[in-house]
Scaffold this motif. Structure first.
Motif, PDB file in Angstrom:
ATOM      1  N   LYS A  21      -0.255 -13.125  10.283  1.00 26.12           N
ATOM      2  CA  LYS A  21      -0.661 -11.729  10.276  1.00 26.12           C
ATOM      3  C   LYS A  21      -2.179 -11.624  10.140  1.00 26.12           C
ATOM      4  O   LYS A  21      -2.781 -12.266   9.280  1.00 26.12           O
ATOM      5  CB  LYS A  21       0.027 -11.047   9.086  1.00 26.12           C
ATOM      6  CG  LYS A  21       0.151  -9.582   9.223  1.00 26.12           C
ATOM      7  CD  LYS A  21       1.167  -9.093   8.182  1.00 26.12           C
ATOM      8  CE  LYS A  21       0.888  -7.654   7.864  1.00 26.12           C
ATOM      9  NZ  LYS A  21       0.110  -7.473   6.648  1.00 26.12           N
ATOM     10  N   VAL A  22      -2.822 -10.850  11.007  1.00 25.71           N
ATOM     11  CA  VAL A  22      -4.251 -10.594  10.868  1.00 25.71           C
ATOM     12  C   VAL A  22      -4.388  -9.096  10.611  1.00 25.71           C
ATOM     13  O   VAL A  22      -3.958  -8.278  11.414  1.00 25.71           O
ATOM     14  CB  VAL A  22      -5.015 -10.994  12.157  1.00 25.71           C
ATOM     15  CG1 VAL A  22      -6.495 -10.701  12.007  1.00 25.71           C
ATOM     16  CG2 VAL A  22      -4.795 -12.469  12.467  1.00 25.71           C
ATOM     17  N   ASP A  23      -5.007  -8.749   9.454  1.00 26.25           N
ATOM     18  CA  ASP A  23      -4.983  -7.340   9.040  1.00 26.25           C
ATOM     19  C   ASP A  23      -6.117  -6.500   9.599  1.00 26.25           C
ATOM     20  O   ASP A  23      -5.953  -5.321   9.846  1.00 26.25           O
ATOM     21  CB  ASP A  23      -5.006  -7.250   7.501  1.00 26.25           C
ATOM     22  CG  ASP A  23      -3.689  -7.754   6.922  1.00 26.25           C
ATOM     23  OD1 ASP A  23      -2.650  -7.455   7.515  1.00 26.25           O
ATOM     24  OD2 ASP A  23      -3.727  -8.462   5.900  1.00 26.25           O
ATOM     25  N   THR A  24      -7.284  -7.107   9.783  1.00 23.07           N
ATOM     26  CA  THR A  24      -8.425  -6.287  10.221  1.00 23.07           C
ATOM     27  C   THR A  24      -9.060  -6.909  11.458  1.00 23.07           C
ATOM     28  O   THR A  24      -8.864  -8.099  11.768  1.00 23.07           O
ATOM     29  CB  THR A  24      -9.509  -6.226   9.121  1.00 23.07           C
ATOM     30  OG1 THR A  24      -9.970  -7.575   8.903  1.00 23.07           O
ATOM     31  CG2 THR A  24      -8.971  -5.647   7.828  1.00 23.07           C
ATOM     32  N   LEU A  25      -9.860  -6.078  12.137  1.00 26.85           N
ATOM     33  CA  LEU A  25     -10.570  -6.553  13.327  1.00 26.85           C
ATOM     34  C   LEU A  25     -11.555  -7.663  12.924  1.00 26.85           C
ATOM     35  O   LEU A  25     -11.702  -8.663  13.623  1.00 26.85           O
ATOM     36  CB  LEU A  25     -11.299  -5.371  13.984  1.00 26.85           C
ATOM     37  CG  LEU A  25     -12.088  -5.695  15.248  1.00 26.85           C
ATOM     38  CD1 LEU A  25     -11.165  -6.196  16.359  1.00 26.85           C
ATOM     39  CD2 LEU A  25     -12.856  -4.470  15.740  1.00 26.85           C
ATOM     40  N   LYS A  26     -12.198  -7.463  11.724  1.00 20.40           N
ATOM     41  CA  LYS A  26     -13.184  -8.443  11.238  1.00 20.40           C
ATOM     42  C   LYS A  26     -12.503  -9.817  11.076  1.00 20.40           C
ATOM     43  O   LYS A  26     -13.004 -10.842  11.548  1.00 20.40           O
ATOM     44  CB  LYS A  26     -13.748  -7.954   9.903  1.00 20.40           C
ATOM     45  CG  LYS A  26     -14.908  -8.778   9.407  1.00 20.40           C
ATOM     46  CD  LYS A  26     -15.440  -8.176   8.121  1.00 20.40           C
ATOM     47  CE  LYS A  26     -16.212  -9.223   7.332  1.00 20.40           C
ATOM     48  NZ  LYS A  26     -16.368  -8.844   5.946  1.00 20.40           N
ATOM     49  N   GLU A  27     -11.345  -9.798  10.434  1.00 20.30           N
ATOM     50  CA  GLU A  27     -10.590 -11.044  10.214  1.00 20.30           C
ATOM     51  C   GLU A  27     -10.243 -11.688  11.563  1.00 20.30           C
ATOM     52  O   GLU A  27     -10.332 -12.903  11.748  1.00 20.30           O
ATOM     53  CB  GLU A  27      -9.312 -10.701   9.438  1.00 20.30           C
ATOM     54  CG  GLU A  27      -8.651 -11.874   8.776  1.00 20.30           C
ATOM     55  CD  GLU A  27      -7.336 -11.467   8.102  1.00 20.30           C
ATOM     56  OE1 GLU A  27      -6.464 -12.324   8.003  1.00 20.30           O
ATOM     57  OE2 GLU A  27      -7.184 -10.292   7.713  1.00 20.30           O
ATOM     58  N   TYR A  28      -9.873 -10.834  12.535  1.00 22.89           N
ATOM     59  CA  TYR A  28      -9.501 -11.326  13.868  1.00 22.89           C
ATOM     60  C   TYR A  28     -10.703 -12.020  14.518  1.00 22.89           C
ATOM     61  O   TYR A  28     -10.590 -13.138  15.028  1.00 22.89           O
ATOM     62  CB  TYR A  28      -9.023 -10.140  14.724  1.00 22.89           C
ATOM     63  CG  TYR A  28      -8.707 -10.506  16.148  1.00 22.89           C
ATOM     64  CD1 TYR A  28      -7.464 -11.052  16.479  1.00 22.89           C
ATOM     65  CD2 TYR A  28      -9.647 -10.329  17.165  1.00 22.89           C
ATOM     66  CE1 TYR A  28      -7.163 -11.397  17.786  1.00 22.89           C
ATOM     67  CE2 TYR A  28      -9.357 -10.679  18.478  1.00 22.89           C
ATOM     68  CZ  TYR A  28      -8.117 -11.213  18.782  1.00 22.89           C
ATOM     69  OH  TYR A  28      -7.826 -11.556  20.077  1.00 22.89           O
TER      70      TYR A  28
END
Ligand SMILES: Nc1ncnc2c1ncn2[C@@H]1O[C@H](COP(=O)(O)OP(=O)(O)OP(=O)(O)O)[C@@H](O)[C@H]1O
Length: 242
Positions: A21-28
């Motif tokens: 699971k990737v929660d935010t665009l930044k994390e992505y």
């Protein structure tokens, strides 16, 4: 003479499903840059081939996740298949997802013009047919209300009314109608029947086997992304219900 209107040749559709699971665009973006995004390949459709003839009322049946909506999106050119080819002769009015082609911030009136333009209708045509669209959708009291305040059934009514105001060569209806109440579903079925009588080719996805039986002359049963069977409606529906 039988004329092929849609030709589907060896269509395969693969999706990349993210492993975690990737929660935010930044994390992505961070994971993308670090090369730490891992995917599992999921094949939603495997090497599908069939043809649809002009005037056919073609039904897709199958259990949840069988690939029916994915197939319709490919036919409507919303998705491009990973492999294979689809050839379509004629204009398509797609009713794929509730609310697709609408701007939620705009009113019903504004969306009739927006959605109608997306379907290729001129402003003049839409002005002429405006009242008929509104009356069929039974949304006259909501004409100046932003559609974000609409229920899913109201969205479906407006979408169906716009898409069927003129006779496209091909009408594609995913399960959007199932969110309408029974009265509206009856009204839609009647209009679909009129379009069939006037020569429109109709492609239908439904879990309502009664509706498939009433309307379709041919049925494809999709199972885990493969064609389990294709042919005469009664024969396939009977096997499906077993
Ligand atoms: N954009 C996507 N990304 C990843 N997987 C997807 C995507 N769209 C569909 N799938 C997967 O493809 C498979 C087929 O989905 P599809 O919506 O075509 O099934 P369906 O037969 O229409 O199901 P249902 O009867 O539940 O509506 C499902 O497993 C679904 O999770």
């Amino acid at each position: 003479m039988v004329e092929t209107i849609i030709n589907v040749e060896h269509v395969t559709m693969k999706f990349n499903l993210m492993e975690e699971k990737v929660d935010t665009l930044k994390e992505y973006v961070v994971k993308l840059i670090k090369g730490k995004l891992f995917y599992n390949e999921f094949i939603a459709l495997h090497d599908i081939s069939f043809t649809i003839d002009r005037g056919d009322i073609f039904g897709f049946i199958g259990f949840n996740g069988a690939g029916k909506s994915t197939m319709l999106k490919i036919l409507a050119e919303v998705l491009k298949p990973t492999q294979g080819r689809v050839t379509v002769k004629g204009s398509i009015a797609p009713l794929i997802e509730v609310g697709a082609g609408f701007d939620p911030e705009l009113t019903a009136k504004e969306n009739i013009f927006l959605n109608g333009a997306i379907l290729g209708h001129s402003k003049k045509f839409l002005e002429k047919h405006f009242d008929a669209i509104l009356d069929f959708a039974a949304l006259r009291d909501f004409v100046n209300v932003p559609v974000k305040n609409f229920s899913s059934g109201m969205y479906a009514r407006l979408g169906f009314a716009i898409a069927t105001e003129v006779r496209p060569d091909i009408l594609i209806v995913d399960e959007v109608l199932s969110v309408g109440d029974y009265k509206f579903q009856e009204k839609c079925e009647k209009r679909i029947q009129e379009m069939i009588n006037n020569g429109t080719t109709v492609i239908l996805v439904s879990h309502d086997i009664g509706m498939i039986r009433r309307l379709c002359n041919k049925v494809v049963w999709l199972d885990h992304g493969r064609i389990k069977d294709i042919g005469d409606t009664e024969r396939i529906c009977r096997m499906y219900e077993r």
